[in-house]
Design an enzyme around this catalytic site. Structure first.
Site: not given
Ligand code: NOJ
Length: 743
Positions: A275
């Site tokens: 993430d």
């Molecule tokens: C953080 C989020 O937790 C995740 O779900 C998302 O896909 C990413 N950022 C990218 O934006």
């Protein structure tokens, strides 16, 4: 529509192609494939520091980037792809990821709302539409579906998921993966899907975003894992790990999750992306001493691609040279990524998603609007309908519409709609004004909140301001019916939006009570991204419609349901609590040793002294303008043995005056188990449609698969014993019988 999942090729030919590229790569270039940068314009995490854009450009030219996120539009994507393909030594194309969570520009209901439809074909179609629109602007990878089972409404991201149930969640995970990926990844209207966040994120303590997760293996295996496993079985191409720790080990550095379970037991052959910044956050967790050690831990634990930490690109080469990471580990990660680039057809044509004409013809096309309207209507849940207030009469009525959200054209887009333009949703007011037979008056009453961008919540509006009350009361007094649109702004749920109080924000509760005093004919239309605790409304307001955040066509969908042109059929995918103090609250709890009071006025049983144990609205609940009667629950045989099965049949009759749809739900209780078993678990459902007076027999098959669970032997097994079976229109079922499984 789509019945077979994408088959990821295991062919020797593909392997050979991947190997031939790998062979030509330097270690630096291999590490580059594992590096993902956000674009320089839109961000979905903490803002990059100054000067980073220049470094990213430089890295891109050196072939040190494998994928980018948050770039949209054919023009920009083509420009970046051109650098990768034409200016780097090997010309390996990039994949472009984006959070296409519920539509790209044409926005469908938030995922929690879509889940309330219990309509797998509709959900699949909605994801397919999102894929088609996103693919037309150059995107070939979505960070969806989020398949985290969520039991705590305080956590803002429950809006992104399928609710609290592993069985329903697994079906929805399958539908979404198949919708995004279609049957052929090489087509120009399908994109890679990503099951996230592996694993446990929604179990953040106290519902607080990014918080610690501590769960037993029983919960992990029986509740959290199944939708992820379903996504793998549906051919999902990628996984994203989680920001959170799981039982002391951060998910991003978690060998058990990524190597043992995902790539080992489940044989997942796609790749895992971290993430946003979660590799370097291993340092904040106190799990790595610096970003270099974080990179070492993450790659060895099975995180293949680094989203925005720069930990791999900065340290992996030296980690390999120092012998801390084997080059074969890097090779494995690179191969997983290259394989999907081949499957997408990017090596053949890196610009296959970059057709300006297709972009123009596809984005926002009318068919998409018809589809999101259909999905929005299917997502609405009628929570309560007394005094025959609904459906509204179409003529000669004075209707007051009250609430800032009724006149809001941005909030219904919900969170995670970063490509949609502000003010592009049909508001409730506009939807209602399409019906010309009644006289409509609008008053705002009170503000909720305003959001300027998806990441900054502006609270400039005084949330205690009651200056609009007088006008709203005057308008309500004159009306035959008052439609109050209250709840959360679209940006009050989603990532980083945990709430400690899940009532109506601001002074909306007071407004509701004041209006009710002058006109009790109130229809409350809720807009929200999570279950709300609204006990006063549930007791006093005669009609309540759960309308979530329904996307671009929100107002039209709501108006058509209020006027009865669409008969609501949604069912709650998450329990509504009476109070935040009951959380986490879910229907499939296990019994305590003291589930009921067995002595008069005793306090020594599992309860609160100031709140009931029951929910406000149970999982699976949802009314219709039709009325359904359940009868005749019969089993084909009272018992079955391994390899055998039984059929449970029930008759459902529409005893109402209009045709309608009903989700027939089947639950099972395993009375005694090697671990304590839930009091009830959803094990089957069917969406049926019945004309007035029509009845239908619905059959559910029960076999070993239906009753198996992760037992005390740490295996998925069916255990011998007695089972209860319940059938009805919600988890508060009406019919019950029992059977035996004899081993
Ligand atoms: C953080 C989020 O937790 C995740 O779900 C998302 O896909 C990413 N950022 C990218 O934006």
């Amino acid at each position: 529509m789509i019945n077979t999942p994408v088959q990821h090729s295991e062919s020797a030919r593909l392997e050979a192609k991947v190997d031939s590229v790998l062979k030509r790569m330097t270690l630096e270039e291999k590490v580059g494939q594992l590096n993902q940068y956000s674009g320089f314009w839109d961000i979905t995490g903490p803002t990059p520091k100054e000067g980073q854009a220049a470094k990213k450009y430089a890295d891109l030219k050196k072939g040190l980037v494998g994928s980018m996120l948050n770039v949209k539009g054919v023009k920009d994507i083509k420009a970046l792809q051109k650098i990768a393909v034409e200016q780097t030594r090997l010309g390996i194309p990039l994949i472009f990821g984006f959070d296409v969570i519920h539509g790209y520009k044409t926005i469908s209901p938030i995922p929690l709302a879509e889940s309330a439809s219990w309509d797998m074909e509709a959900i699949k179609k909605s994801s397919a539409m999102a894929a088609e629109e996103a693919a037309a602007v150059g995107i070939n990878w979505t960070f969806a579906p989020m398949v985290d089972v969520g039991r705590d409404a305080r956590w803002g991201r429950v809006m992104e998921g399928a609710g609290e149930d592993a069985f329903l969640g697994s079906k929805i995970a399958t539908a979404r993966v198949q919708g995004f990926q279609g049957v052929d990844l090489a087509a120009t209207n399908t994109i890679l899907a990503c099951a996230k966040h592996f694993a446990g994120y929604a179990f953040a303590e106290a519902g607080k975003e990014y918080n610690t997760v501590d769960v037993s293996e029983t919960v992990l295996q029986n509740i959290i894992f199944p939708p992820f496993k379903a996504a793998v079985d549906a051919g999902v191409s990628t996984f994203m790990n989680s920001f959170s720790q799981l039982n002391g080990i951060p998910a991003t550095g978690n060998n058990y999750l990524q190597r043992q379970i995902l790539k080992g037991d489940w044989k997942f052959n796609g790749f895992v992306v971290s993430d946003w910044g979660s590799i370097k956050e291993l340092v904040n967790h106190g799990f790595a001493k610096d970003s270099k050690q974080a990179a070492e831990i993450a790659i060895n634990a099975g995180s293949d691609m680094d989203m925005e930490s720069s930990a791999y690109v900065n340290h992996l080469v030296s980690l390999v040279q120092e012998g801390k990471v084997k080059e074969s580990v890097v090779d494995d990660a690179v191969k997983r990524i290259l394989k999907l680039k081949f499957e997408l057809g990017l090596f053949k044509d890196p610009y296959k998603y970059c057709d300006e004409n297709r972009e123009k013809e596809t984005v926002g096309k009318p068919e998409f609007h018809a589809e999101v309207l259909d999905m929005a209507k299917k997502s609405i849940v009628l929570l309560k309908n007394e005094k025959e207030l609904l459906p509204l009469k179409k003529t000669a009525q004075k209707i007051a519409i009250i609430g800032a959200l009724a006149n809001d054209k941005t909030s219904p887009l919900g969170n995670w709609r970063i490509a949609a333009d502000e003010n592009t949703a049909v508001s409730v007011l506009e939807g209602m004004q399409n019906y010309k037979g009644n006289q409509i008056t609008y008053a705002k009453g009170a503000d909720v909140i305003i959001g300027t961008t998806a990441f900054v919540l502006e609270t400039k509006i005084n949330m205690t301001d009651k200056s609009g009350f007088a006008e709203a009361i005057a308008v309500a007094k004159q009306a035959d019916v008052v439609v109050m649109v209250l709840g959360e702004h679209g940006l009050q749920s989603g990532e980083g939006r945990s709430r400690a109080d899940i009532g109506l924000p601001g002074v909306q509760q007071e407004l509701l009570e004041e209006i009710f005093k002058v006109n009790p004919n109130v229809v409350l239309v809720l807009n929200n991204g999570r279950p709300l605790a609204i006990p006063w409304a549930a007791e006093n307001i005669p009609a309540i419609v759960e309308a979530w955040q329904l996307g671009t066509q929100s107002g039209n969908a709501i108006a058509q349901v209020l006027y009865g042109d669409y008969n609501p059929s949604g069912k709650l995918p998450m329990t509504f609590p009476r109070s935040v103090g009951q959380l986490p609250l879910y229907y499939n709890y296990t019994s305590t040793g003291r589930p009921v009071m067995d002595e008069p006025d005793s306090v020594f049983w599992s309860h609160y002294i100031d709140e009931k144990n029951t929910p406000l609205y149970p999982f699976g609940h949802g009314l219709s303008y039709s009325k359904f009667e359940y009868s005749n629950l019969v089993l084909s045989t009272p018992s079955f043995a391994p390899g055998g099965r039984l059929l449970a049949s029930v008759t459902v009759k529409n005893v109402g005056k209009v045709s309608g749809k009903e989700v027939v739900q089947m639950y099972i209780r395993d009375l005694v188990g090697s671990t304590a078993r839930p009091v009830k678990e959803l094990k089957g459902f069917e969406l049926i449609e019945l004309e007035p007076n029509e009845s239908k027999k619905v059959d559910f098959i029960i076999d070993q698969n239906t009753i198996q669970f992760f037992t005390a032997n740490s295996k998925w097994e069916a255990e011998e014993g007695d089972f209860n079976i319940f059938v009805g229109g919600s988890s508060f079922t009406t019919l019950e019988t029992s059977f035996q499984y004899v081993n």
